[in-house]
Design a protein around this motif. Structure first.
Motif, PDB file in Angstrom:
ATOM      1  N   ARG B 148       1.495 -41.803 -10.271  1.00  0.00           N
ATOM      2  CA  ARG B 148       2.936 -42.025 -10.363  1.00  0.00           C
ATOM      3  C   ARG B 148       3.700 -40.711 -10.189  1.00  0.00           C
ATOM      4  N   ARG B 149       3.154 -39.654 -10.769  1.00  0.00           N
ATOM      5  CA  ARG B 149       3.789 -38.338 -10.615  1.00  0.00           C
ATOM      6  C   ARG B 149       3.791 -37.913  -9.156  1.00  0.00           C
ATOM      7  N   LYS B 151       3.606 -39.781  -6.472  1.00  0.00           N
ATOM      8  CA  LYS B 151       4.516 -40.625  -5.702  1.00  0.00           C
ATOM      9  C   LYS B 151       5.971 -40.169  -5.879  1.00  0.00           C
ATOM     10  N   LEU B 152       6.309 -39.833  -7.122  1.00  0.00           N
ATOM     11  CA  LEU B 152       7.661 -39.361  -7.412  1.00  0.00           C
ATOM     12  C   LEU B 152       7.919 -38.029  -6.722  1.00  0.00           C
ATOM     13  N   THR B 155       8.572 -38.727  -3.115  1.00  0.00           N
ATOM     14  CA  THR B 155       9.783 -39.471  -2.808  1.00  0.00           C
ATOM     15  C   THR B 155      11.045 -38.683  -3.156  1.00  0.00           C
ATOM     16  N   ASP B 156      11.045 -38.022  -4.309  1.00  0.00           N
ATOM     17  CA  ASP B 156      12.259 -37.332  -4.744  1.00  0.00           C
ATOM     18  C   ASP B 156      11.898 -36.247  -5.768  1.00  0.00           C
TER      19      ASP B 156
END
Ligand SMILES: Nc1ncnc2c1ncn2[C@@H]1O[C@H](COP(=O)(O)OP(=O)(O)O)[C@@H](O)[C@H]1O
Ligand SMILES: [Mg+2]
Lengths: 251, 295
Positions: B148-149, B151-152, B155-156
């Motif tokens: 999740r980290r 991916k974040l 993405t941003d």
């Protein structure tokens, strides 16, 4: 203990003094409006407080920790959550996935040995999952929780961002223009949630360029103009203050 | 489908290991293209040690991986402030420097002729094991907090920071992890081919692996395998039109970027989702248009 303490904080972009020697305090549970005309430096101040920008001068303290030299991730881990003036979500992820990201700053309180205990891991996973469910429910997003953000009808994105900010149960919540372009029902929910957070002991800094919503929600106001703090006091007295009126003439 | 000879499958798997190293950096949004250098380090460590009589593949692999990881760490400390295109330019530059170095130190590297003498001990089972292991690891990561980290971060990065992700530390970690996998891929390649040559570690290699990573997509752990499969098989499928294969892979790359920004795997997953929603007959907005009226 004072929750947020901003001391002569400045952020200059070259010759532009976007934030200039601003000082104010915020106590736990306090709801404070941060208002000022467009371009007066509100978002820049929020960025300085949350570590997105480092200040060019002055200091910021969060719950007694000097935070002006910390980067944003460390400030988030102090219990500071924020939303963005221009919504920033993962558009190709589901609503639930986005809200769950809000738990990233919260450390797993699991002792190391529990990594070999499936039961403890499962309990932790269920606890986190319950927190996500609760935030989704509070913002009435249950029926869209598995939708991708980009498939959401207009107007729900702010709710998702708010749920993401709330899921970690922050001690300081900073909302950057949350009332921009939302319906009356959204405003009522937003107001209710802000009051709930406050009674839980969370300090709320509510940024808006429009005085009306802030006046209804916040007992206290700080007003910025041209990067400087020009008023800090009760909302009721703010409207009679000549400097505040002057800043709002023609906006 | 025609063309899946044992050799082709071995080649796909060998390439897939290398693509995982590209996947690691791209999945965090880092345009770090030094993976060819680290593959080269892994391959040449194996060949140079072999030519000095150290024939243990384990020792060779660990040496290459160690050197790659340490140089990646040092490199990252120097380029940590760079993002986007600037990081890309610096790391492409390093690929050119690496090529010049191996060509100009023939005593050590064999120069343009390369180095023979690596034991030929990597075959299909070893390649399946390697790719299988990477799949299990990256599938687990994708569904974890770390995933999740990442991916974040991709993405941003700004939001990643405000959600407690240590952007610099995670970027550095991905950079080093990528170098480890790249060096491993290089070592496997040396032991698969039995020799190393500077032609395997140049700008063309960089483009080829980048193409595989982008076509497969960096949002899902299966991306590297699909990318390696498509790009490796294009020349096989175009047997009699070999000359067209760069054109075809270029076209596939372009179409992927234009129409499947998450790569083939990510694109298929999104299409699959839409199909499921359509089959269930739910309205696209899930009936939420009535929300305010009913409350
Ligand atoms: N990154 C930046 N670089 C240069 N100038 C900036 C930057 N961010 C904001 N500014 C300028 O700082 C001033 C304050 O902006 P901002 O904080 O966004 O105001 P507000 O949120 O009150 O509307 C504006 O003049 C804006 O153009
Ligand atoms: Mg603003």
């Amino acid at each position: 203990m004072t929750l947020l303490s901003v001391r002569e904080a400045s952020k200059h972009f070259g010759a532009l003094r976007a934030v200039n020697e601003v000082s104010f305090d915020l106590e736990p549970g306090e709801i404070c409006g941060l208002v000022g005309p467009n371009g007066s430096g509100k978002t820049t101040l929020v960025n300085v407080i949350t570590g997105v920008l480092s200040p060019t001068g002055g200091s910021v303290g969060i719950a007694g920790v000097e935070s002006s030299q910390l980067r944003s991730h460390a400030i988030a881990r102090l219990g500071v959550s924020r939303t963005f003036q221009l919504i920033r979500l993962l558009r190709f992820s589901s609503v639930r996935e986005n809200v769950r990201m809000g738990l990233l700053p919260v450390p797993s309180k699991l002792p190391l040995r529990s990594w070999v205990q499936p039961a403890a891991l499962g309990a932790d996973r269920r606890r986190r999952s319950a927190l996500v469910d609760e935030a989704i429910e509070r913002l009435d997003l249950e029926h869209v929780s598995s939708r991708l953000v980009r498939e959401l009808p207009f107007g729900l994105e702010r709710r998702v961002e708010l749920a993401r900010a709330l899921v970690s149960k922050p001690q300081l919540l900073i909302l950057d223009e949350p009332a921009a372009g939302v319906t009356a029902a959204d405003m009522r929910d937003l107001n209710r949630i802000i009051q709930e957070e406050s009674s839980r002991g969370c300090g709320v800094l509510l940024v808006d360029h429009n005085l009306r919503f802030v006046l209804d929600t916040c007992p206290r106001l700080v007003v910025m103009n041209f990067g400087q703090l020009i008023y800090d006091g009760t909302s009721a007295a703010a409207v009679d203050e000549p400097r505040v009126r002057e800043a709002y003439v023609g906006t | 489908m025609a063309g899946f000879t044992p050799t082709a499958i071995e080649l796909i798997l060998l390439n897939a290991v290398g693509v995982f190293s590209v996947y690691i950096v791209l999945s965090g949004g880092l345009f770090a293209f030094a993976f060819v250098v680290f593959m080269g380090i892994g391959a040449y460590a194996a060949a140079i040690l072999a030519s000095h009589g150290h024939s243990s593949m384990l020792v060779q692999a660990l040496t290459g991986i160690g050197i790659a990881a340490v140089s990646a760490m040092l490199l990252f400390l120097m380029v940590a402030r760079l993002r986007g295109i600037y990081l890309g330019i610096v790391t492409v530059g390093l690929t050119a420097i690496f090529g010049a170095l191996i060509n100009n130190f023939p005593h050590l590297t064999g120069g343009p002729l390369g180095l023979p003498g690596v034991s030929l001990n990597v075959h299909l089972p070893a390649l399946i094991a390697a790719v299988g292991f990477l799949c299990v690891v990256f599938a687990a990561i994708q569904h974890s907090k770390l995933g999740r980290r990442v991916k974040l971060l991709r993405t941003d990065p700004l939001v990643a920071g405000t959600l407690g992700v240590n952007v610099r530390l995670l970027s550095g970690g991905l950079f080093v992890a990528s170098s480890v996998v790249a060096a491993f891929a290089g070592c496997l390649q040396a032991h698969y081919l039995g020799f190393v040559s500077p032609d395997s570690f140049n700008f063309t290699t960089l483009i080829l692996f980048l193409e595989m990573a982008v076509i497969g997509g960096v949002s899902h752990w299966a991306g590297p395998i699909v990318g390696a499969l498509v790009v490796t098989m294009i020349p096989q499928w175009l047997q009699s039109f070999q000359i067209l294969s760069p054109v075809v892979s270029g076209a596939i790359l372009l179409l992927t970027i234009l129409f499947l920004p998450e790569g083939i795997v990510g694109g298929v997953l999104v299409l699959g989702r839409s199909a499921v929603i359509a089959l269930r007959g739910e309205p696209r907005n899930g009936g939420v248009g009535t929300r305010t009226e009913t409350r």
